[in-house]
Design an enzyme around this catalytic site. Structure first.
Site, PDB file in Angstrom:
ATOM      1  N   MET A 137       0.855  -1.191   0.000  1.00  0.00           N
ATOM      2  CA  MET A 137       0.000   0.000   0.000  1.00  0.00           C
ATOM      3  C   MET A 137       0.891   1.241   0.000  1.00  0.00           C
ATOM      4  O   MET A 137       1.944   1.261   0.638  1.00  0.00           O
ATOM      5  CB  MET A 137      -0.940  -0.002   1.196  1.00  0.00           C
ATOM      6  N   GLU A 138       0.430   2.266  -0.706  1.00  0.00           N
ATOM      7  CA  GLU A 138       1.304   3.398  -1.030  1.00  0.00           C
ATOM      8  C   GLU A 138       1.796   4.177   0.194  1.00  0.00           C
ATOM      9  O   GLU A 138       2.825   4.849   0.127  1.00  0.00           O
ATOM     10  CB  GLU A 138       0.582   4.346  -1.994  1.00  0.00           C
ATOM     11  N   ALA A 139       1.109   4.081   1.317  1.00  0.00           N
ATOM     12  CA  ALA A 139       1.540   4.821   2.503  1.00  0.00           C
ATOM     13  C   ALA A 139       2.835   4.258   3.089  1.00  0.00           C
ATOM     14  O   ALA A 139       3.459   4.880   3.937  1.00  0.00           O
ATOM     15  CB  ALA A 139       0.438   4.812   3.560  1.00  0.00           C
ATOM     16  N   GLY A 140       3.221   3.030   2.651  1.00  0.00           N
ATOM     17  CA  GLY A 140       4.472   2.451   3.138  1.00  0.00           C
ATOM     18  C   GLY A 140       4.350   1.001   3.575  1.00  0.00           C
ATOM     19  O   GLY A 140       5.309   0.419   4.079  1.00  0.00           O
TER      20      GLY A 140
END
Lengths: 333, 261
Positions: B50-53
């Protein structure tokens, strides 16, 4: 010289934010946003703020709705699955002369821009944006401001041919250079060492890139306590200027290990923010009239806060039900 | 009448497109529902990013966003968007990007920014988030959205996430994806009516399969698509089996957050 960390009250800390400042807010959409600091910005009626959270959540929608922000360089503004950012929508829909001007970016380029700021570089290259309307000069909504406003890069981006390898086209994105970085975290040491749980997002880069760094925390702890496990610490005190103890300072966003998202808040905020009049009433009732953070927490009430408590290991509340159309009532409304 | 909804059929059709072992970067909502369904059934070795990390996320409860503690809990490692989007994605380590959107055109270009003119929009959406990055740099993308005429459009009002015909810098002329120097590209579009893919040569969308057992007809797909779409090779999609429905209802989204039970 290392910054000398000052412990201030919420009111004193936010008094250091100037009208017109470029402000970076930590966290990610509806998680670990510096909401207590942002509420105080609204109470102190700051104006013409230039927002650069990538991405933005309720803190950005709230600052736009309260009339505190005039420019945003942001890849997303929203409340995720809870609902739409109505203040942001109202500010830019169907108007040629918006009070708030929005410049669209992406997660990757937002991250590179704040990292460039942290590195002291004027820009960084990326292979993203190619082929998108986001890259086009004709779609640059801030173009007319760029040569007037010293806080804006003179161009949105540039495209060059890679001079070193295969010669492909590479996009250069300008650094973000915020005046102020606002973070809310679980723990900060009395000399400014920050310990974050559950994902740092871009907080580290925001802190290193910004001129003034204000960190609110659930707890201010003795610095010695954080020296046992340095690898668990997220940001060195080198760049932390101000620390503020602010329990529930991320409410209504979630704080890993402490509290979950407050679905009742989102339900009420979303309903109120659909119209300017009802949003002004909401702001008055929830931000201005409580007067300060303690008043806000008192208004939420212990029953409501108890319902949000996170499992300290899992980080969230496994019992909370999040569908806004099927929420059961809880006290404190 | 079938004992499942079009939303469920769509989530299941999306899950079936995921192969075991793929590294998949997902957005919130239906992409995450489909991906978790695949992970809990035929594709347990899928690595969910997921792009948040978040790396190799395997949530016990459905995350509300890509930064939710539900997605963080028990991940083997956590980074930031600098590593996930600036390194893994850009360095071609992501096999599949799974995206939603407000509008899609016949070339799989996605709009998640505005309806109407960009400078004076009728409706403003949240914006790209990581969608543009993912559409540019994943090895392939799967798109999932409701099938309506206002969504399957001749031209997207704003090209947020590039598909097979993309904007040339700086004049905005539409050019083939490969001419812009991009790899990857849209692989499939999953809708409330069926599954669409793209012709290898022209990169135009066609109907591969449709939800015949739910009463969906090929005429209905054409009526709900604002560009001409080839339906000549469309086959009925296999109905959901009990296992898929059970996992979706009892494990992935028991609250009905996305499935709206």
């Amino acid at each position: 010289m290392a910054a000398k960390v000052q412990r201030l009250s919420l009111n004193e800390a936010i008094a250091l934010v100037n009208d017109g400042d470029q402000v970076f807010t930590g966290g990610w959409t509806v998680v670990r946003r510096p909401m207590g600091l942002v509420y105080e910005i609204v109470r102190q009626k700051k104006k013409n703020l230039h927002l650069c959270a990538n991405p933005g959540g309720p803190e950005v929608d709230l600052l736009i709705g309260a009339g505190c922000a005039t420019v945003g360089e942001i890849n997303y503004i929203g409340h995720e699955v809870f609902g739409h950012p109505y203040n942001f929508r109202r500010a830019v829909e169907k108007t040629q002369t918006p009070g708030y001007r929005h410049d669209d970016w992406t997660v990757q380029t937002g991250a590179l821009r704040i990292m460039a700021g942290a590195m002291g570089l004027p820009f960084l290259p990326t292979l993203s944006l190619k082929g998108s309307d986001i890259s086009l000069p004709g779609m640059d909504s801030l173009q007319d401001l760029r040569l007037q406003d010293p806080k804006l890069p003179r161009k949105k981006l540039a495209v060059i041919k890679d001079p070193f390898w295969e010669g492909q086209e590479v996009v250069l994105v300008p650094a973000l250079r915020p005046d102020v970085c606002l973070l809310h975290v679980q723990e900060v040491g009395d000399k400014g060492t920050v310990r974050i749980q559950g994902g740092c997002f871009l907080d580290y880069y925001g802190a290193i890139a910004s001129k003034l760094v204000i960190v609110s925390a659930e707890h201010i702890v003795p610095e010695n306590q954080l020296r046992d496990n340095p690898e668990r610490n997220s940001i060195p005190g080198l760049k932390v200027d101000i620390i503020v103890e602010l329990p529930y300072g991320a409410h209504p966003t979630a704080l890993f290990g402490y509290y979950d998202n407050d679905p009742w808040w989102f339900r009420d905020y979303l309903a109120a923010s659909k119209h300017q009049e009802t949003f002004v009433d909401w702001l008055s009732k929830w931000v201005l009239q409580p007067g300060n953070h303690e008043g806000y927490i008192e208004k939420l009430g212990t029953e409501r806060l108890h319902a949000l408590q996170a499992d300290p290991v899992k980080g969230y509340n496994p019992h909370i039900r999040r569908r806004l159309d099927k929420l059961e009532e809880v006290g404190g409304r | 009448m079938s004992n499942y909804s079009r939303l469920e059929m769509m989530a299941i059709a999306g899950a079936r497109l995921i192969n075991d072992g793929e590294v998949i970067l997902v957005g919130t909502g239906l992409p995450l529902v489909s991906t978790l369904l695949a992970k809990h059934s035929h594709a347990p070795e899928t690595v969910i990013l997921m792009e948040a990390g978040l790396y190799d996320s395997y949530p016990q409860a459905l995350p509300f966003c890509v930064a939710d503690a539900r997605g963080v809990y028990r991940t083997p490692w956590i980074g930031t968007a600098v590593e996930l989007m600036g390194q893994f994605l850009q360095n071609k380590l992501v096999d599949v990007g799974f995206l939603g959107g407000a509008q899609v055109d016949r070339y799989g270009n996605i709009n998640s920014t505005v309806i109407g003119l960009y400078g004076q929009p009728d409706v403003r959406f949240e914006g790209s988030g990581g969608a543009c990055d993912i559409a540019v740099m994943a090895k392939k993308t799967i798109i999932i959205m409701a099938h309506e005429r206002k969504r399957f459009v001749e031209r997207v009002d704003y090209l947020t996430s590039p598909g097979w015909m993309v904007r040339r810098y700086p004049d905005g002329k539409l050019i083939p994806r490969v001419e812009a120097g991009l790899w990857g590209g849209p692989y499939a579009v999953v809708s409330t009516l069926g599954v669409m893919k793209f012709r290898p040569q022209t990169h135009e969308m066609y109907v591969e399969s449709f939800f015949a057992d739910m009463g969906v007809t090929l005429e209905e797909i054409q009526q709900n698509t604002a560009f001409p779409i080839d339906v000549t090779q469309a086959k009925p999609l296999e109905s959901p089996n009990d296992s898929e429905l059970n996992v979706l209802r009892q494990v992935v989204d028991p609250e009905g957050i996305f499935m709206k039970y």
